[in-house]
Motif scaffolding. Structure first.
Motif, short mmCIF file in Angstrom:
data_model
loop_
_atom_site.label_atom_id
_atom_site.label_comp_id
_atom_site.label_asym_id
_atom_site.label_seq_id
_atom_site.Cartn_x
_atom_site.Cartn_y
_atom_site.Cartn_z
N GLU A 38 71.05 -109.29 42.31
CA GLU A 38 72.42 -109.21 42.80
C GLU A 38 73.30 -108.40 41.86
O GLU A 38 74.08 -107.56 42.29
N TYR A 39 73.18 -108.66 40.55
CA TYR A 39 74.03 -108.01 39.57
C TYR A 39 73.55 -106.59 39.25
O TYR A 39 74.35 -105.72 38.91
N PHE A 40 72.23 -106.36 39.34
CA PHE A 40 71.66 -105.03 39.06
C PHE A 40 70.80 -104.62 40.25
O PHE A 40 69.56 -104.61 40.17
N PRO A 41 71.43 -104.28 41.37
CA PRO A 41 70.68 -104.06 42.62
C PRO A 41 69.70 -102.90 42.58
O PRO A 41 68.73 -102.88 43.34
N ASP A 42 69.92 -101.93 41.69
CA ASP A 42 69.03 -100.77 41.62
C ASP A 42 67.86 -100.98 40.67
O ASP A 42 66.97 -100.11 40.58
N ALA A 43 67.83 -102.10 39.98
CA ALA A 43 66.77 -102.34 38.99
C ALA A 43 65.49 -102.81 39.66
O ALA A 43 65.51 -103.48 40.70
N GLU A 44 64.36 -102.46 39.06
CA GLU A 44 63.06 -103.00 39.45
C GLU A 44 62.89 -104.33 38.73
O GLU A 44 62.94 -104.38 37.50
N ILE A 45 62.72 -105.40 39.47
CA ILE A 45 62.72 -106.72 38.87
C ILE A 45 61.40 -107.44 39.14
O ILE A 45 60.90 -107.44 40.27
N TRP A 46 60.86 -108.05 38.10
CA TRP A 46 59.62 -108.83 38.18
C TRP A 46 59.86 -110.24 37.66
O TRP A 46 60.51 -110.43 36.64
N GLY A 47 59.32 -111.21 38.38
CA GLY A 47 59.26 -112.57 37.89
C GLY A 47 57.80 -112.94 37.74
O GLY A 47 56.99 -112.70 38.64
N ILE A 48 57.44 -113.52 36.58
CA ILE A 48 56.05 -113.91 36.36
C ILE A 48 55.97 -115.39 35.99
O ILE A 48 56.88 -115.94 35.38
N ASP A 49 54.87 -116.00 36.38
CA ASP A 49 54.61 -117.40 36.03
C ASP A 49 53.10 -117.62 36.06
O ASP A 49 52.38 -116.88 36.75
N VAL A 50 52.64 -118.65 35.35
CA VAL A 50 51.20 -118.92 35.31
C VAL A 50 50.73 -119.69 36.53
O VAL A 50 49.52 -119.83 36.75
N GLY A 51 51.64 -120.22 37.35
CA GLY A 51 51.26 -120.98 38.53
C GLY A 51 51.25 -120.14 39.79
O GLY A 51 52.29 -119.57 40.17
N ALA A 52 50.10 -120.04 40.47
CA ALA A 52 50.03 -119.26 41.70
C ALA A 52 50.91 -119.85 42.81
O ALA A 52 51.60 -119.10 43.51
#
Length: 409
Positions: free
Chosen positions: A216-230
């Motif tokens: 929302e704040y950086f709409p042009d950014a490529e954003i990734w979320g990672i976690d160890v749980g599938a």
């Protein structure tokens, strides 16, 4: 602040029957009662009854949280408080699980449909093995933890987390459970207005609740979320689409990701560090340093280190370690995080702690017409035992990677 938030509906949240909704609201209200009515009674009992008894028995006053615990655990009032708090924690998960189990087949199909409609990536590598310090523990007593899968394409613990965390925080993380991410974004906008990250990584994202504000704040950014749980990243991907945000998610260990060197301008986490082991934390800091481009920033948002609190407040917060399946909670707060960042390669002059005021409190202040809301001066930096975010803000560890000589020139 009067908490009047209700969780915002979206397509991945389960529908509740009247009875299910009532039980969940009871669990939330019980936690509120414990925090507002029972917890404040602990300090006067300690000062007036428990500490004098300790001094009489040992010839000295309690010196640290360990001393305080030794004498408090024998007190009937503390026993009542701790047991009621544990019951409330288990009740909120149990009351939510009923709704999840009843609708799990439909939620799995809905998740697959929403993910198929997204242009963002969902990466779940075959053969990935989550670290034992996560997979072996039902963290904060959540049944199944973050990694358990009971069926193909499972999202159950993701659904459970999304609804359960709202109840756990008693609504104080806002309608979308996103207060931590939103608070850090507000902090960046206020203190780094010219910072425009091209790529952002959220480590330990669980269901992406704190990840989405960055889109929302950086709409042009490529954003990734990672976690160890599938299951949680499957759910996060579908949840983001349901909420109109296209964000990439991957099952990945923050200790060692597959992204190339210098790929990100901003690496963040939100209450990740207290759920990692003492051996994992240095690796995570090293990985943050590797992943950041010159001029990039690392921000870890959590609760404050113990050295910023008095011993009694330490004792209260350390109850999470003892009674809420948070084995790394206390140990993490004893670690010198600034030293860890320096050892990872961040210059000491570029590492600091600061406070990001809670976005919900800023919203409340703005609604009340307070001028200080625009500056972020919503709450004093006073760590009060029992508050969800002591002092009305999240403690943020910030480290900046310097520009190279050629880039400075």
């Amino acid at each position: 602040m009067l908490n009047c938030f209700q969780q915002a509906k979206h397509a991945m949240l389960p529908e509740t029957t009247h009875d299910e909704a009532s039980r969940q609201e009871f669990a939330k209200s019980l936690k509120g009662f414990i925090q507002q009515k029972l917890l404040p009674g602990l300090e006067p009992i300690y000062q007036q009854r428990v500490a004098p008894a300790f001094e009489k028995a040992h010839g000295r006053q309690p010196e640290n949280r360990q001393d305080i615990r030794k004498c408090m655990v024998e007190d009937a009032y503390f026993q009542m408080y701790a047991s009621t708090n544990r019951i409330a924690q288990e009740l909120l998960w149990e009351s939510t699980n009923v709704s999840v189990d009843r609708q799990l087949p439909e939620l799995i199909e809905k998740a697959k449909q929403l993910s198929s409609e997204s242009n963002a990536q969902l990466v779940i590598p075959e053969g990935f093995v989550p670290p034992r310090y996560v997979s072996a523990i039902d963290i904060h007593c959540m049944p199944g933890g973050y990694c358990s899968e009971v069926t193909e394409d499972d999202v159950s613990v993701g659904v459970l987390y999304d609804r359960g965390v709202y109840l756990y925080t008693m609504g104080y993380t806002g309608p979308n459970n996103d207060d931590m991410g939103r608070s850090v974004c507000n902090y960046l906008k206020r203190n780094k207005p010219d910072f425009k990250p091209r790529r952002i990584l959220d480590m330990g994202c669980t269901v992406g609740h704190s990840t989405l504000p960055y889109k929302e704040y950086f709409p042009d950014a490529e954003i990734w979320g990672i976690d160890v749980g599938a299951p949680v990243v499957r759910y996060a991907h579908a949840r983001a689409q349901a909420m109109g945000r296209e964000v990439n998610f991957a099952q990945m260990n923050a200790e060692e990701t597959t992204f190339e060197d210098g790929y990100f301008d901003l690496v963040v986490s939100h209450i990740l560090l207290h759920e990692t082991s003492g051996k994992a934390m240095p690796k995570i800091f090293n990985e943050c340093q590797r992943l950041l481009a010159p001029g990039g920033m690392m921000i870890h948002a959590d609760l404050p280190p113990f050295d910023l609190m008095d011993p009694f407040t330490q004792f209260i917060l350390d109850n999470e370690t003892w009674y809420n399946n948070e084995p790394f909670w206390g140990a993490m707060r004893d670690m010198d995080q600034i030293e860890l960042a320096e050892k990872a390669g961040f210059p000491r002059t570029q590492v600091r702690f600061d406070t990001a005021p809670m976005a919900v409190m800023e919203f409340s202040a703005q609604s009340a017409g307070y001028d200080e809301a625009s500056t972020g001066a919503v709450a004093e930096r006073d760590f009060t035992a029992g508050e969800f975010a002591p002092g009305g803000g999240w403690e943020v560890l910030i480290a900046e990677k310097p520009l190279t000589a050629s880039e400075v020139a």
